[in-house]
Scaffold this motif. Sequence first.
Motif, PDB file in Angstrom:
ATOM      1  N   GLN A 290       0.833  -1.209   0.000  1.00  0.00           N
ATOM      2  CA  GLN A 290       0.000   0.000   0.000  1.00  0.00           C
ATOM      3  C   GLN A 290       0.867   1.258   0.000  1.00  0.00           C
ATOM      4  O   GLN A 290       0.615   2.201  -0.760  1.00  0.00           O
ATOM      5  CB  GLN A 290      -0.915  -0.001   1.221  1.00  0.00           C
ATOM      6  N   LEU A 291       1.900   1.261   0.843  1.00  0.00           N
ATOM      7  CA  LEU A 291       2.805   2.415   0.882  1.00  0.00           C
ATOM      8  C   LEU A 291       3.442   2.658  -0.478  1.00  0.00           C
ATOM      9  O   LEU A 291       3.521   3.802  -0.947  1.00  0.00           O
ATOM     10  CB  LEU A 291       3.906   2.179   1.921  1.00  0.00           C
ATOM     11  N   ALA A 292       3.900   1.592  -1.120  1.00  0.00           N
ATOM     12  CA  ALA A 292       4.563   1.731  -2.417  1.00  0.00           C
ATOM     13  C   ALA A 292       3.611   2.320  -3.457  1.00  0.00           C
ATOM     14  O   ALA A 292       4.000   3.185  -4.250  1.00  0.00           O
ATOM     15  CB  ALA A 292       5.094   0.381  -2.882  1.00  0.00           C
ATOM     16  N   ARG A 293       2.356   1.875  -3.456  1.00  0.00           N
ATOM     17  CA  ARG A 293       1.381   2.397  -4.422  1.00  0.00           C
ATOM     18  C   ARG A 293       1.154   3.889  -4.216  1.00  0.00           C
ATOM     19  O   ARG A 293       1.128   4.671  -5.171  1.00  0.00           O
ATOM     20  CB  ARG A 293       0.046   1.657  -4.291  1.00  0.00           C
ATOM     21  N   HIS A 294       0.984   4.279  -2.958  1.00  0.00           N
ATOM     22  CA  HIS A 294       0.631   5.671  -2.693  1.00  0.00           C
ATOM     23  C   HIS A 294       1.837   6.610  -2.834  1.00  0.00           C
ATOM     24  O   HIS A 294       1.680   7.757  -3.251  1.00  0.00           O
ATOM     25  CB  HIS A 294      -0.005   5.778  -1.315  1.00  0.00           C
ATOM     26  N   LEU A 295       3.011   6.113  -2.502  1.00  0.00           N
ATOM     27  CA  LEU A 295       4.203   6.931  -2.731  1.00  0.00           C
ATOM     28  C   LEU A 295       4.468   7.077  -4.229  1.00  0.00           C
ATOM     29  O   LEU A 295       4.916   8.126  -4.693  1.00  0.00           O
ATOM     30  CB  LEU A 295       5.412   6.316  -2.022  1.00  0.00           C
ATOM     31  N   ASP A 296       4.178   6.025  -4.985  1.00  0.00           N
ATOM     32  CA  ASP A 296       4.355   6.107  -6.428  1.00  0.00           C
ATOM     33  C   ASP A 296       3.385   7.123  -7.031  1.00  0.00           C
ATOM     34  O   ASP A 296       3.731   7.828  -7.983  1.00  0.00           O
ATOM     35  CB  ASP A 296       4.132   4.738  -7.066  1.00  0.00           C
ATOM     36  N   ALA A 297       2.184   7.242  -6.452  1.00  0.00           N
ATOM     37  CA  ALA A 297       1.229   8.248  -6.930  1.00  0.00           C
ATOM     38  C   ALA A 297       1.751   9.649  -6.661  1.00  0.00           C
ATOM     39  O   ALA A 297       1.559  10.558  -7.476  1.00  0.00           O
ATOM     40  CB  ALA A 297      -0.126   8.048  -6.247  1.00  0.00           C
ATOM     41  N   LEU A 298       2.434   9.844  -5.527  1.00  0.00           N
ATOM     42  CA  LEU A 298       3.012  11.152  -5.228  1.00  0.00           C
ATOM     43  C   LEU A 298       4.156  11.496  -6.174  1.00  0.00           C
ATOM     44  O   LEU A 298       4.463  12.664  -6.390  1.00  0.00           O
ATOM     45  CB  LEU A 298       3.528  11.186  -3.787  1.00  0.00           C
ATOM     46  N   ARG A 299       4.746  10.463  -6.775  1.00  0.00           N
ATOM     47  CA  ARG A 299       5.858  10.699  -7.701  1.00  0.00           C
ATOM     48  C   ARG A 299       5.412  11.481  -8.930  1.00  0.00           C
ATOM     49  O   ARG A 299       6.162  12.281  -9.484  1.00  0.00           O
ATOM     50  CB  ARG A 299       6.444   9.348  -8.137  1.00  0.00           C
ATOM     51  N   VAL A 300       4.181  11.254  -9.335  1.00  0.00           N
ATOM     52  CA  VAL A 300       3.690  11.914 -10.547  1.00  0.00           C
ATOM     53  C   VAL A 300       2.676  13.007 -10.235  1.00  0.00           C
ATOM     54  O   VAL A 300       2.279  13.749 -11.116  1.00  0.00           O
ATOM     55  CB  VAL A 300       3.040  10.885 -11.507  1.00  0.00           C
ATOM     56  N   GLU A 301       2.238  13.087  -8.990  1.00  0.00           N
ATOM     57  CA  GLU A 301       1.255  14.097  -8.611  1.00  0.00           C
ATOM     58  C   GLU A 301       1.872  15.031  -7.589  1.00  0.00           C
ATOM     59  O   GLU A 301       2.211  14.616  -6.493  1.00  0.00           O
ATOM     60  CB  GLU A 301       0.019  13.414  -8.009  1.00  0.00           C
TER      61      GLU A 301
END
Length: 311
Positions: A290-301
């Motif tokens: 879950q952390l990886a998914r949400h941190l990855d979203a912050l990478r592009v947003e």
Amino acid sequence: MRHMRIWTYVDEAARSGSLRKAAEKLNITPSALQRRIRDVEEDLGTPIFERTAQGIHLTAAGEGMLRWIRGQAADLDRLKSQIEDMSGLRRGNVRICCSQALVPFFLPQEITLFRSVFPQVRFNVEVRDHAVAVRMLREFESDLAIVFRPDRSVDIQPLCVLGQRLVAIMAQDHPLAKKPGLRVRDCVGYPIALPSSDFGTRAIIDDLLARSSARLDVQLESNSFELLRNLARGGDVVTFQAEIGAPHPPQSDGLVYRPLSDKDVAHGPLVVCQLKGRTLPVAVAKFAEQLARHLDALRVEPVEGAEAATG
């Protein structure tokens, strides 16, 4: 399991540094605890504790024994988690060490979201600097570390890495609050509060200042990011931290978070990591995903709370 009880005794004795204190926590007598430890030493053929007037200390053999004990306990937790997961109970325990920047917004949101799906999973969170967090992984005292700018190590496995800018934090009515493209040199002339020298944020600021002619008026240093933010909220003080500490989405907390310009090269990695070679318990692995998914979203947003005043 019953046969693991003696390992619990050894672990608690090592943590306490005293047979009396360990016995009190274990609810047994000191003499009974001493007998159990001597049984282990006889089986091993060597002392695992050195007895002194000041208490007990692990020998070299004892340190190796303790690492093995904690590894066995971690493997047992993983097995229990897998059994419970197969039965649909979804229970487990997630132990995390994290940097202070994760505490105000990001980690509470992530834990709340996870527990809305798996309410029987328990969390233990220790707020530590990156060096202590890595040590706790090695000693099986933590399952995951989420830290800013950790030292590279061959026995630590990164699960997710997200580049982080530093943000300047100030009150909503601060003169710099509406200034676009903020640089460190813009903060000259204002009182500055900085994290202590053992934090990655401070190391980045120090490196930046070493390359610059700007001289900041540092009036306070602290190992508490909460204190630094409250000082900024209450006056003309400016402080700094990684952008993961900004609210996302924006919310009113009386502060403005301004990312430093890329011209200052004020950035570093936020890393989610585990002990290399360790198979994580099911609950821990799910939370890490879950952390990886949400941190990855912050990478592009972009972190909107860092781009504009929140109020």
